[in-house]
Write a protein that holds these residues in place. Structure first.
Motif, short mmCIF file in Angstrom:
data_model
loop_
_atom_site.label_atom_id
_atom_site.label_comp_id
_atom_site.label_asym_id
_atom_site.label_seq_id
_atom_site.Cartn_x
_atom_site.Cartn_y
_atom_site.Cartn_z
N ASP A 69 0.84 -1.19 0.00
CA ASP A 69 0.00 0.00 0.00
C ASP A 69 0.88 1.25 0.00
OD1 ASP A 69 -1.54 2.20 0.76
OD2 ASP A 69 -2.94 0.95 1.87
N GLN A 70 0.89 1.95 -1.11
CA GLN A 70 1.82 3.07 -1.27
C GLN A 70 1.56 4.17 -0.25
OE1 GLN A 70 -0.60 2.28 -3.32
NE2 GLN A 70 -1.84 4.14 -3.24
N GLU A 71 0.31 4.40 0.09
CA GLU A 71 0.03 5.47 1.03
C GLU A 71 0.54 5.10 2.42
OE1 GLU A 71 -3.75 7.90 0.82
OE2 GLU A 71 -3.86 7.15 2.87
N PRO A 101 9.80 9.78 1.83
CA PRO A 101 8.48 9.73 1.19
C PRO A 101 8.22 10.95 0.31
CG PRO A 101 8.31 8.97 3.44
CD PRO A 101 9.73 9.44 3.26
N ARG A 102 8.61 12.10 0.78
CA ARG A 102 8.36 13.32 0.02
C ARG A 102 9.14 13.34 -1.30
NH1 ARG A 102 5.90 18.35 1.23
NH2 ARG A 102 5.44 18.00 3.42
N TYR A 109 7.53 10.98 -3.83
CA TYR A 109 6.24 11.44 -4.36
C TYR A 109 6.42 12.69 -5.23
CZ TYR A 109 1.33 12.76 -4.55
OH TYR A 109 0.08 13.08 -4.99
N LEU A 131 4.35 5.47 2.52
CA LEU A 131 4.82 6.86 2.63
C LEU A 131 4.55 7.41 4.02
CD1 LEU A 131 3.60 8.45 -0.74
CD2 LEU A 131 5.81 7.39 -0.26
N SER A 132 3.39 7.06 4.59
CA SER A 132 2.97 7.74 5.82
C SER A 132 3.75 7.28 7.05
CB SER A 132 1.47 7.55 6.05
OG SER A 132 1.19 6.19 6.31
N VAL A 133 4.24 6.05 7.08
CA VAL A 133 4.89 5.58 8.31
C VAL A 133 6.40 5.81 8.35
CG1 VAL A 133 3.22 3.78 8.88
CG2 VAL A 133 5.17 3.22 7.41
#
Lengths: 364, 364
Positions: B193-195, B218-219, B222, B198-200
């Motif tokens: 899960d790409q989101e 992550p930034r 993206y 990135l979020s963790v």
């Protein structure tokens, strides 16, 4: 009317799966049933398909009562989470299966089979067996198979659950497109609120066997009927307090040292209420500011989500969350003083839920 | 303190190359996520680190020490995986303190560690409950507590949230990062899960077909992906084929299909080079003026997405693009002719991949 449920109820032993559910679904509508685990979503599809018997109530398809009809007679197909493909048949044979057992004439059969394979974009993979297909292709193969029998109503039980997250994003709009192209009525069950918002004509929020709200994605998102809906479809911050004043344009709620200017409400002055604000409708700026609907605090953490960042702020009013554009959060550091703002129109007033706010917001 | 180094690590199963000559360093205290489509080798990679599999080639060092001959149980790591299997006949407490009991820790230490671990995941009150009575989220939290109770400094999370409902998953991913950071652990978190990836994470590894495509924050991944696969995998985007027309100093002019042109910042290319332009949907806008950096198109569909509206536009270049705009902007409807403005700063340029754009963007 494509499909109508009239006061249907279903229990499994002592467990209530569906309780007095009524809904009318237009022909050709794409309806998404959204709710947490145990809401009764799958049961709803299974009773419509005739795979479970109802305790009470009626199901009408094309204005005819089918409550007692056999599954095959209903013109409905139920696609379970596990794609039911015959493992020893290739893509084409799986799709042909329905028309063949129904003994349709070959020309007719060939036409519909090729139509369905084009629709799900598997026309180049007709010779592949299920084990040679990716998860997404299997899912599309199962869909083509289901649709090849000329059904008018499609029941999709978490059709995207087994797929990779990124692939889900691409396929969810495909599902809607196919359903709309064929003009069939679809009921799509999911626990994923983003999926629901993206593809539904209308969303049904189901919880503990009951319908909580029915509406278009925008209605569900912007005019939730309860804190649960507001928090489940997108996240929300909540403030509990007492209504101090109100008029036609708005209300003022006093919450423990904080005054919140909120939307208008029918609830009388002096009542205890909670006010909810969607995290995606909050703004965050640098530095501490005081004032109406301004909550100063410290930026605890930023979680980068891509387009948006989720920001957690600790404040004297509790822990707050906001989802802001990632380009905005890029200018802020963890540990920094910030202020969370929101507009009056985004702050919705609810009565205090019967079982308390915490219980109301539980998602499992 | 665990610092993990993979040096030219490969793993083959017969002829299948699951992981191909991979180099990776994970710093002490880092939260690293590994993301990629099904079958990309991400799970194999962490199984090599945990000792479930032995690598075919290369070296894995933990704090400079080759662990080739160290059995799994001596590698000092906690492991959490998808659909965690708790012992059904053991309570939450017994499950959590399993490792300390097997390792015969003194009672006092066992009790303290067990309590600390359960307190961290907010399950101390549920200590006497059996797994069958817990929700999916609570079961997964017990699994996390069990991993924490090993007191390992390295925790491997293999799709730890994949079996859960979307909403529960979102709540738990916040918790995971908070825990890891608070305890100063090193974490490797595998997900499709790409989101979530990135979020963790502090840094994210993108894998494809057994190889690392790209590593970055992550930034970075993206906003400024270096590889076209990353651009497509970590979020939705628009890809336009074109070629370098001319480079009049300050900007580089790109010719798209059907005699449409866009400017991008200057770069190291020569006239005629085949390129792919890339933008995220939130970086496109509508404009009224033909003189700006824009391409005409027709709106095919408008989708409500909660906090924004998504427009599907067919450009005059025959490229379909997504444009995400805030709700407040002037409404545009399906069928409307629009000018889509590309901000040169947010428009990235990739070499046209030799295998073709479609092949690179394929998700299955």
């Amino acid at each position: 009317m494509g499909l109508e449920l009239r006061k249907i109820s279903k229990k499994f032993g002592e467990v209530v799966a569906l309780s007095d559910v009524s809904i009318r679904i237009e022909k050709g509508e794409y309806l998404v049933i959204l709710g947490p685990t145990g809401a009764g979503k799958t049961t709803m599809l299974r009773v419509i398909a005739g795979l479970e018997e109802l305790d009470s109530g009626d199901i009408l398809l094309d204005d005819k009562i089918v409550t007692k009809a056999d599954p095959e007679e209903r013109g409905v197909v139920y696609l379970s989470q596990t794609y039911s493909l015959f493992p020893h048949m290739n893509v084409l044979e799986n799709v042909e299966f329905g028309p063949k057992v129904r003994d349709w004439n070959p020309a007719n059969r060939e036409r519909i089979v090729s139509e369905m394979l084009n629709l799900v974009r598997l026309q180049d993979r007709v010779d592949a067996f299920p084990h040679e297909l990716s998860g997404g292709m299997k899912q599309r193969n199962a869909l083509a198979r289901a649709l090849s029998t000329n059904v008018r109503t499609l029941l999709l039980d978490e059709p995207l659950r087994a797929l990779d997250a990124r692939l889900r994003l691409s396929l969810r709009t495909e599902l809607r497109r196919m359903s709309k192209d064929l003009g069939i009525t679809s009921l799509h069950v999911t626990h994923d609120q983003e999926e629901a918002i993206t593809i539904a004509d209308r969303i049904v929020i189901l919880r503990k066997g009951k319908i909580v709200q029915i509406g278009t994605p925008a209605e569900i998102y912007d005019n939730p009927v309860s804190p649960f809906v507001q928090h489940f479809v997108g996240e929300a911050n909540f403030f509990c307090g007492t209504i101090q004043e109100k008029n036609e344009e708005g209300s003022l709620v006093k919450c423990d040292g904080l005054k919140v200017s909120a939307t208008a409400t029918d609830i009388p002055v002096g009542s205890e209420v909670c006010v909810g604000v969607k995290t995606e409708r909050c703004h965050v700026t640098r530095g501490k500011e005081e004032g109406l609907n301004k909550l100063p605090g410290t930026l605890e953490r930023e979680l980068f989500l891509g387009r948006l960042s989720s920001i957690e702020i600790s404040s004297e009013y509790g822990n707050l969350k906001a989802k802001v554009l990632a380009e905005v959060s890029a200018t802020m550091d963890e540990g920094e003083d910030v202020t969370l703002h929101f507009d009056r129109d985004q702050a919705i007033v609810f009565p205090i839920p019967d079982e308390g706010l915490e219980k109301e917001l539980e998602v499992e | 303190m665990p610092r993990i180094e993979l040096k030219n690590v490969s793993k083959r199963f017969g002829k299948i190359v699951a992981v191909n000559t991979t180099n990776l360093t994970i710093e002490d205290g880092e939260y690293l996520s590994i993301v990629g489509p099904s079958g990309c080798g991400k799970t194999t990679l962490v199984k090599l680190i945990s000792g479930v599999w032995e690598s075919t080639e290369g070296q894995i060092l933990i704090d400079g020490k080759d662990i080739a001959n160290v059995p799994t149980e001596d590698r000092d790591l906690g492991y959490v995986f998808q659909g965690i299997e708790l012992f059904p006949h053991m309570t939450v407490w017994e499950n959590t303190t399993y490792a300390p009991r097997v390792k015969d820790w003194p009672d006092e230490e066992l009790v303290k560690t067990g309590e600390d671990s359960l307190r961290l995941v907010n399950l101390l009150e549920m200590r006497e409950t059996f797994p069958g009575q817990l929700s999916g989220g609570a079961q997964q939290k017990t699994g996390i507590a069990r991993a924490l109770a090993t007191k390992a400094k390295l925790i491997i999370l293999d799709e730890p949230l994949s079996a859960l409902d979307a909403r529960v998953r979102i709540d738990l991913r916040y918790e995971l990062r908070r825990l890891v950071k608070r305890l100063g652990l090193t974490a490797i978190h595998v997900t499709h899960d790409q989101e979530e990836a990135l979020s963790v994470a502090d840094r994210t590894v993108v894998m494809k077909k057994g190889e690392i495509v790209e590593i970055g924050t992550p930034r970075q991944l993206y906003e400024k992906p270096r590889h076209i696969f990353t651009a497509n995998f970590v979020g939705e985007g628009n890809f336009l084929e074109g070629s370098v027309k001319r480079m009049p100093g300050k900007w580089c002019q790109i010719e798209l299909r059907n005699e449409q042109f866009l400017f991008v910042p200057p770069m190291d290319v020569t006239e005629g080079d085949a390129l792919v332009l890339f933008t995220r949907p939130e970086n496109l806008k509508f404009c009224k003026d033909f003189s700006t950096n824009s391409v005409p198109g027709e709106v095919r569909e408008v989708q409500f997405m909660g906090s924004f509206l998504r427009y599907e536009v067919m450009l005059a270049t025959d490229d379909p693009v997504l444009v995400d705009l805030p709700i407040q902007h002037e409404r545009v409807y399906a069928g409307d002719r629009v000018m889509v403005e590309f901000n040169p700063i947010d428009t990235l340029v990739f070499e046209r991949p030799p295998e073709g754009l479609r092949e690179v963007l394929r998700l299955e």
